[in-house]
Write a protein that holds these residues in place. Structure first.
Motif, PDB file in Angstrom:
ATOM      1  N   PRO A   7       0.844  -1.198   0.000  1.00 20.10           N
ATOM      2  CA  PRO A   7       0.000   0.000   0.000  1.00 20.10           C
ATOM      3  C   PRO A   7       0.876   1.243   0.000  1.00 20.10           C
ATOM      4  CG  PRO A   7       0.146  -0.927   2.226  1.00 20.10           C
ATOM      5  CD  PRO A   7       0.958  -1.821   1.340  1.00 20.10           C
ATOM      6  N   GLN A  61      -6.448  -1.947   4.970  1.00 21.91           N
ATOM      7  CA  GLN A  61      -5.510  -1.686   6.061  1.00 21.91           C
ATOM      8  C   GLN A  61      -6.043  -0.602   6.989  1.00 21.91           C
ATOM      9  OE1 GLN A  61      -1.779   0.733   5.818  1.00 21.91           O
ATOM     10  NE2 GLN A  61      -0.792  -1.244   6.071  1.00 21.91           N
ATOM     11  N   ASN A 191       9.256  -7.277   3.087  1.00 20.72           N
ATOM     12  CA  ASN A 191       8.979  -6.077   2.286  1.00 20.72           C
ATOM     13  C   ASN A 191      10.139  -5.085   2.411  1.00 20.72           C
ATOM     14  OD1 ASN A 191       7.456  -3.061   3.140  1.00 20.72           O
ATOM     15  ND2 ASN A 191       7.460  -3.756   1.025  1.00 20.72           N
ATOM     16  N   ASP A 193      12.668  -2.494  -0.590  1.00 22.03           N
ATOM     17  CA  ASP A 193      13.749  -2.211  -1.543  1.00 22.03           C
ATOM     18  C   ASP A 193      13.927  -3.258  -2.629  1.00 22.03           C
ATOM     19  OD1 ASP A 193      14.026  -0.332   0.473  1.00 22.03           O
ATOM     20  OD2 ASP A 193      16.183  -0.180   0.232  1.00 22.03           O
TER      21      ASP A 193
HETATM   22  C1  LIG Z   1       4.465   7.448  -0.536  1.00 22.24           C
HETATM   23  C2  LIG Z   1       4.351   6.244   0.363  1.00 22.24           C
HETATM   24  C3  LIG Z   1       3.129   5.934   0.935  1.00 22.24           C
HETATM   25  C4  LIG Z   1       3.014   4.808   1.778  1.00 22.24           C
HETATM   26  N1  LIG Z   1       1.798   4.504   2.329  1.00 22.24           N
HETATM   27  C5  LIG Z   1       1.670   3.400   3.121  1.00 22.24           C
HETATM   28  C6  LIG Z   1       0.413   3.012   3.687  1.00 22.24           C
HETATM   29  O1  LIG Z   1      -0.631   3.652   3.497  1.00 22.24           O
HETATM   30  N2  LIG Z   1       0.399   1.896   4.455  1.00 22.24           N
HETATM   31  C7  LIG Z   1       1.521   1.137   4.696  1.00 22.24           C
HETATM   32  O2  LIG Z   1       1.464   0.133   5.389  1.00 22.24           O
HETATM   33  N3  LIG Z   1       2.703   1.465   4.146  1.00 22.24           N
HETATM   34  C8  LIG Z   1       2.801   2.565   3.384  1.00 22.24           C
HETATM   35  N4  LIG Z   1       4.010   2.859   2.811  1.00 22.24           N
HETATM   36  C9  LIG Z   1       5.131   1.914   2.976  1.00 22.24           C
HETATM   37  C10 LIG Z   1       5.120   0.872   1.833  1.00 22.24           C
HETATM   38  O3  LIG Z   1       3.966   0.063   1.884  1.00 22.24           O
HETATM   39  C11 LIG Z   1       6.359  -0.044   1.908  1.00 22.24           C
HETATM   40  O4  LIG Z   1       6.372  -0.657   3.170  1.00 22.24           O
HETATM   41  C12 LIG Z   1       7.653   0.728   1.726  1.00 22.24           C
HETATM   42  O5  LIG Z   1       7.584   1.583   0.598  1.00 22.24           O
HETATM   43  C13 LIG Z   1       8.833  -0.233   1.556  1.00 22.24           C
HETATM   44  O6  LIG Z   1       8.606  -1.115   0.489  1.00 22.24           O
HETATM   45  P1  LIG Z   1       9.269  -0.867  -0.986  1.00 22.24           P
HETATM   46  O7  LIG Z   1      10.735  -0.650  -0.738  1.00 22.24           O
HETATM   47  O8  LIG Z   1       8.958  -2.094  -1.767  1.00 22.24           O
HETATM   48  O9  LIG Z   1       8.628   0.386  -1.511  1.00 22.24           O
HETATM   49  C14 LIG Z   1       4.149   3.994   2.009  1.00 22.24           C
HETATM   50  C15 LIG Z   1       5.365   4.312   1.412  1.00 22.24           C
HETATM   51  C16 LIG Z   1       5.494   5.418   0.607  1.00 22.24           C
HETATM   52  C17 LIG Z   1       6.829   5.721  -0.028  1.00 22.24           C
END
Ligand SMILES: Cc1cc2nc3c(=O)[nH]c(=O)nc-3n(C[C@H](O)[C@H](O)[C@H](O)COP(=O)(O)O)c2cc1C
Length: 313
Positions: A7, A61, A191, A193
């Protein structure tokens, strides 16, 4: 191994999920950005309406630190037919943490335990948790693993960074391995990077002696919407195919937002597109001028013609 789309508040909206699914490889599961209003707002309802989420598995969520708020939202979700919800214990944002929500809940284990006791006792839905590994110190993770092991979670999704780290530095993959080896008795999801197939393989190599876990991907799929099909070895497009697929996706996305928002909403439609370009733009070479123009434009029609100039495959 199952793959989940992470998300991202303001980005992975129901419109984004629908359009992504029309053009690219589908994920096994999707999570809504956090819902936080005791009585779901109309924007939040749009996110979870079954007709807006057909053909996918969606887990709503919740961001809440008060059992009544959590349970109130969960009951509304049950009325829409949901059987499981996800609790956000990872959001690092200053305003959220200041109110002791999201990652802010990790700093007081006794209070978190009271909260979990009550929601696990009364919630009509099963609960998964998306967590960071602590607020400020790596020492916190052991106690959090102990805490999580006391509940029958649907799944534990771990973004292995401290709140204090936000998104900087490398994820602590060893923290995920520690949680899995603890033997929680329910699935665990990694989860953080994963921007390429190589990144995934590095995580898999690190977790080599671990039998089973799932993977959640967020920013990687915004930078490269082909990522999941590449990871699965399904991507056989040449460069020109790929360009036209991305172009069609971006135009569909802008048009879908324009249709949902109605006439005279170009600025709001474009805010959504520009958020995506913060990630997609990192992968585009040789089009600095067009990307600058995308950041400035106030017209959806001009935006679409700029997209066509970048992706003319
Ligand atoms: C702009 C933005 C908004 C996010 N919104 C949420 C959210 O609403 N709920 C949540 O659990 N994590 C949120 N996250 C975290 C992501 O779900 C994820 O855990 C994080 O980006 C790391 O994963 P990735 O490296 O694959 O992006 C957000 C991250 C970013 C950058």
């Amino acid at each position: 191994m199952k793959y989940y789309m992470a998300p991202l508040e303001g980005i992975t909206t129901y419109i984004f999920r629908q359009v992504y699914n029309r053009h690219f490889e589908r994920f096994d599961k999707y999570f809504t950005p956090f819902l936080a209003s005791t009585k779901l707002t109309s924007r939040e309802k749009q996110e979870i309406l079954p007709e807006n989420n057909q053909g996918i598995t969606l887990v709503p969520q919740i961001l809440a630190n008060n059992p009544d708020t959590f349970l109130g939202i969960a009951r509304q979700l049950a009325d829409y037919g949901y059987r499981t919800v996800n609790l956000n214990l990872g959001c690092p944002s200053g305003t959220v943490v200041a109110k002791k929500r999201g990652a802010g809940q990790l700093g007081d284990i006794c209070r978190l335990r009271d909260f979990l006791d009550e929601i696990f006792e009364k919630c009509p839905l099963t609960i998964s948790v998306k967590t960071r590994i602590g607020l400020e110190s790596m020492e916190e993770w052991d106690a959090l693993i102990e805490l999580y092991s006391d509940y029958k979670l649907e799944e534990l999704i771990i973004h292995p960074r401290l709140r204090e780290e936000y998104y900087s530095g490398k994820p602590h993959v060893d923290a995920v391995s520690k949680a899995i080896k603890h033997g929680l008795g329910y699935p665990v999801c990694y989860n953080g990077d994963i921007l390429s197939k190589d990144d995934l393989q590095r995580v898999v190599a690190f977790l080599t002696d671990i039998p089973d876990y799932n993977i959640m991907i967020g920013r990687g799929v915004l930078r490269n919407p082909f990522l999941l099909s590449q990871i699965k070895g399904l991507d056989s497009h040449d460069d020109s195919d790929s360009e036209s697929l991305i172009r069609d996706f971006l135009i569909d996305l802008a048009e879908s937002y324009a249709q949902a928002y109605g006439k005279g909403q170009d600025r709001n439609v474009l805010f959504k597109q520009k958020d995506i370009w913060n990630y997609l733009g990192l992968e585009v070479e040789g089009h600095d001028k067009e990307i600058k123009m995308i950041r400035k434009t106030e017209s959806v029609a001009e935006y679409c013609s700029l997209v066509k100039r970048i992706y003319h495959g």
